[in-house]
Motif scaffolding. Structure first.
Motif: not given
Length: 896
Positions: A70-75
């Motif tokens: 899982l790849l999650s990117v913030d603002e």
């Protein structure tokens, strides 16, 4: 008591912003909730929050086709690579720019990100089979290529089925076709023709058509066709000119009364297109004919994101304005999931006496009941017309009482889920606190408008009395668990102890040095804890009316500097007190929270700080930083407070509809960032968990948090292969211990089911006690999931027989495991009882049927067999007719 509380779950918030994501099997939905990710298991009706967190709100999520990364990117463009089955963060990486699109290739070897007007393609950290390429070390992020060609922000990226090409859609009114690697004869193609920004672009299942959707509601179908003349003949072209190119062959329009398209998704296998609009409608269409299948209004505000699961049966919608999350099954036209968090900030919470429910109240006038096991909201009450300020349970747990700013105190039946009694005062008041007699006969409420305490009878609903004595607003009320006294705290710097059932309703005032913010009774009714505005925690004896201990908590609770603060975090006066306090179940500890990012746990006897919990590290909230970055301080003031919305390129983005200066309420659309604060805390009745209402949602901290991957005592000789070899050799105890050390659930189950029934008791007796908790939890889970009913019960019996005394002596260590085992056994008992009740009438009918005797050759004999209907059945073949059937004697020989 234990103090190793760990973050367990996040309730109260189901969707904030960003994209929704289905797992490859289509059974789970991933939703960004602020700076965390919540997973909704739609099959087992459960939800859990991944333990890691970002420094800002999450903007994009992506899951590889195998479902393990899982790849999650913030603002800010900072990403975290997560092992999704293990729930472990593997690597942190920064893309150095905000991310607007993210997608893995179907092969799983690459992923593409949109950073502004650029597209970057990166290598996935590992190959699809989970092994590193060429035996190299783990290389987290290696960039493959950078693509430039768009003139505005990229909004969508979609891959072809063979992972050779990908499409991109941008705000510059165009879509483009790219190749991941150089292809012979291929030139990147631009698809232009839309009049507004392109939101989505997709390949068809055969990759011969391309569909594009723009914000103004236009759907174009592109085909790779020859260039035609006016009369329809193929045009004569030079050898150097390309004979064919991508052209628009169909134009369709959604026509939704000036509503803009906000999101769209396409399922290539079934040719289904779903579009969400700014008016809260969504439409389902069949392509390429553009036949409308269904339209439905699911929200009062715009739909931010929509996605379709792999089978094309479920549609997931997210609306950030109201925090709504829906999963819709379009074939049966039914909701699979329909959840919504509080619209405004939460004010109070309370655990049910059995610990299975958590009640939250908020400024939006709603009361929500959350199930602690599943994490879902099971019912919402909306009868209050203003903010709900406090809530309290009766001792039996079937009646809930709430107070509100609308001037009413309401009683709720939690069995029938209805409001059965409403209490009001003679004058219009806004009630801020409530307390309930343990017997459920008397209810008291305090107000910030009046200095009196109102008392009603629950049975009749009549106002019994008004207690006068305070010279300021009543901020907090608490009934003694014994039920004989009530304590009230006021802004007049006093705490009063009332004996409301005595002949003379006199009160004992306790003088303090500052305004009282919160009071709480110890479970044995002998002590009260008081929090005041000057940051002091004081503990008073109820019988002696004297102070027993005190804690100066100003330095413990202070923390977090707001963007506009002129002073440092240690000197800000507004965060130096606790607004809510609660005793632990055994009365040895007190937990407290306030207008800061810290929750503090104190030992009552020694007055020492045991542990400090950080509520959030989300920089999107105000008050989470200890020190401000000087780079964000400009001549016009802090950069976070400068309104840059008027410089947006689109007119719709430039329009400002927000309320200036509001810090509570709709947290996603205010000029001033929401502040981190904890308005309420509560311990569970069993003392194994506590929850805190915060700006981000309802945080649950638990001692029973079971990690997915917790290996210990590992060495090089312990592998899945050696574990299976130990099973083949018959060394079951060693195999079971090795499986627990690896903490592989499929491997543990395989070893567990391979152990013969006769060896179960021997294996359990020799099992080291360090593995006892793991085995208890696993057997209880297997009892709930596997069909081997008797086998699992024999394991439970052997465990309790062999280790019963040890479990009894260490009840606090194995409390959660024993509860899980008890729950599994109770479920088996209820299932068997229900099955027996269903079959009792069938058995009565079968037993009531007559049993006719078989007549063989004119004589009456014994029936040979009885079939399922109770009738005699003759097994003689045709060739045996006329022969005498003898009945065997005791030696088994036939006799005449």
């Amino acid at each position: 008591m234990k103090t190793e509380f760990k973050f367990s779950n996040l309730l109260g918030t189901v969707y904030c912003k960003g994209n929704l994501l289905f797992t490859p099997d289509g059974t789970c939905l991933l939703s960004p909730v602020g700076n965390r990710v919540t997973v909704f298991d739609l099959i087992n009706n459960k939800s859990y929050t991944l333990p890691y967190s970002h420094r800002r709100n999450i903007a994009r999520l992506a899951l590889n086709p195998q479902g393990n990364l899982l790849l999650s990117v913030d603002e800010d463009g900072r990403s975290i690579l997560v092992n999704f089955p293990r729930r472990l963060a593997l690597h942190h990486f920064s893309f150095k720019a905000p991310i607007s699109a993210l997608a893995f290739s179907p092969s799983g070897r690459h992923f593409a990100v949109g950073t502004g007007r650029l597209i970057e393609v990166w290598h996935t950290p590992s190959t699809p089979d989970g092994n590193t390429e060429d035996g190299l070390e783990f290389a987290p992020f290696v960039r493959h290529r950078v693509y430039a060609g768009h003139y505005d922000t990229v909004q969508d990226i979609e891959w072809s089925g063979d992972s050779r090409f990908f499409l991109s859609a941008a705000k510059d009114l165009t879509a483009r076709i790219w190749s991941s690697d150089p292809e012979g004869g291929f030139v990147p193609t631009t698809l232009a023709g839309h009049r507004e920004g392109v939101l989505g672009v997709w390949f068809s299942s055969n990759q011969e058509e391309v569909y594009t959707v723009s914000q103004d509601g236009a759907l174009f179908q592109w085909n790779y066709t020859e260039k035609r003349t006016a009369n329809g003949d193929a045009a004569s072209v030079d050898a150097e000119e390309a004979p064919s190119q991508w052209r628009i062959v169909q134009r369709h329009y959604f026509m939704q009364n000036n509503a803009k398209v906000k999101c769209a998704a396409f399922h290539a296998e079934s040719n289904l297109l779903v579009a969400g609009f700014s008016n809260g409608l969504f439409g389902l269409y069949e392509l390429p004919e553009f036949n409308m299948i269904h339209t439905l209004s699911i929200s009062q505000n715009e739909i931010d994101f929509v996605t379709i699961n792999k089978s094309g049966e479920w549609l997931a919608f997210g609306a950030s304005k109201l925090g709504q999350l829906l999963v819709w099954e379009w074939q049966s036209e039914s909701y699979i999931l329909k959840q919504q968090g509080h619209f405004d900030s939460m004010n109070a919470l309370v655990y049910s006496p059995d610990g299975q429910r958590i009640i939250t109240t908020a400024d939006d006038g709603k009361i929500k009941v959350w199930d602690t096991q599943s994490g879902f909201c099971i019912v919402t009450f909306t009868e209050h017309s203003s903010g709900v300020t406090a809530c309290e349970f009766s001792r039996k747990g079937n009646v809930l009482f709430t107070s509100s700013l609308d001037g009413s105190v309401r009683a709720w039946d939690l069995i029938r889920y209805r409001n059965f009694r409403t209490f009001t005062a003679p004058t219009r008041l806004s009630f801020s606190s409530v307390a309930v007699d343990p017997s459920g006969e008397i209810i008291c409420a305090g107000s910030l408008d009046s200095f009196d305490i109102h008392i009603w009878s629950v049975q009749t609903g009549q106002l019994l009395d008004q207690l006068s004595g305070h010279e300021g607003p009543v901020a907090s009320l608490a009934f003694a668990p014994s039920g004989d006294t009530i304590v009230s705290g006021s802004w007049d710097r006093t705490v009063r102890i009332w004996s409301i059932f005595g002949r003379t309703q006199t009160s004992e005032p306790l003088q303090l040095q500052a305004d009282v913010l919160s009071v709480a009774f110890r479970p044995d009714s002998k002590q009260i804890a008081v929090s005041t505005l000057d940051g002091q925690l004081t503990f008073w004896s109820v019988s002696e009316a004297s102070q027993e201990a005190g804690v100066d908590s100003r330095r413990d609770v202070s923390g977090g500097r707001k963007v506009s603060d002129r002073r440092t975090a240690a000197n800000v006066a507004g965060t130096k007190s606790f607004n809510c306090i609660a005793y632990s179940t055994d009365g040895s500890c007190v937990i407290a929270g306030g207008n800061s990012k810290y929750i503090c746990l104190y030992d009552v006897r020694s007055g020492t700080l045991i542990r400090k919990f950080t509520v959030s590290v989300n920089l999107s909230l105000d008050g989470t930083q200890e020190f401000l970055n000087s780079r964000n301080l400009t001549e016009a003031g802090p950069r976070g407070l400068i309104d840059e919305q008027g410089e947006a390129s689109d007119l719709e983005d430039r329009i400002d509809r927000t309320l200036p200066g509001a810090t509570r309420g709709d947290l996603s659309a205010r000029k001033i960032r929401p502040e981190v604060r904890v308005p309420a805390v509560a311990f569970s009745p069993m003392g194994r968990a506590f929850c805190a209402a915060s700006t981000e949602g309802l945080l649950v901290y638990s001692l029973d948090n079971a990690l997915q991957f917790d290996p210990f005592d590992l060495d090089l000789d312990i592998t899945p292969n050696t574990t299976l070899e130990a099973v083949k050799e018959g060394d079951f105890l060693r195999a079971l211990v090795m499986a627990f050390r690896l903490s592989e659930q499929p491997l543990v189950r395989r070893v567990y089911e391979a152990i013969p029934v006769d060896d179960v008791s021997l294996v359990v007796k020799q099992l080291p006690t360090v593995y006892l908790a793991r085995l208890l939890r696993f057997v209880a889970q297997a009892t709930d999931e596997s069909p081997h009913l008797e086998f699992n019960l024999q394991w439970i019996e052997a465990l309790l027989r062999a280790h019963g005394p040890y479990l009894k002596d260490n009840m606090s260590l194995f409390a959660s495991e024993l509860r899980i085992v008890q729950r599994a056994i109770t479920k088996i008992q209820s299932d068997l009882a229900r099955l027996a009740d269903d079959n009792v009438y069938s058995l009565d009918y079968l037993l009531s049927q007559p049993m006719p005797k078989a007549e063989i050759n004119g004589s009456k004999g014994i029936p040979l067999s009885v079939n399922a209907n109770g009738a005699a059945q003759d097994h003689m073949d045709e060739e045996m007719e006329g022969e005498w059937i003898g009945i065997g004697d005791e030696d088994g020989e036939a006799k005449d």
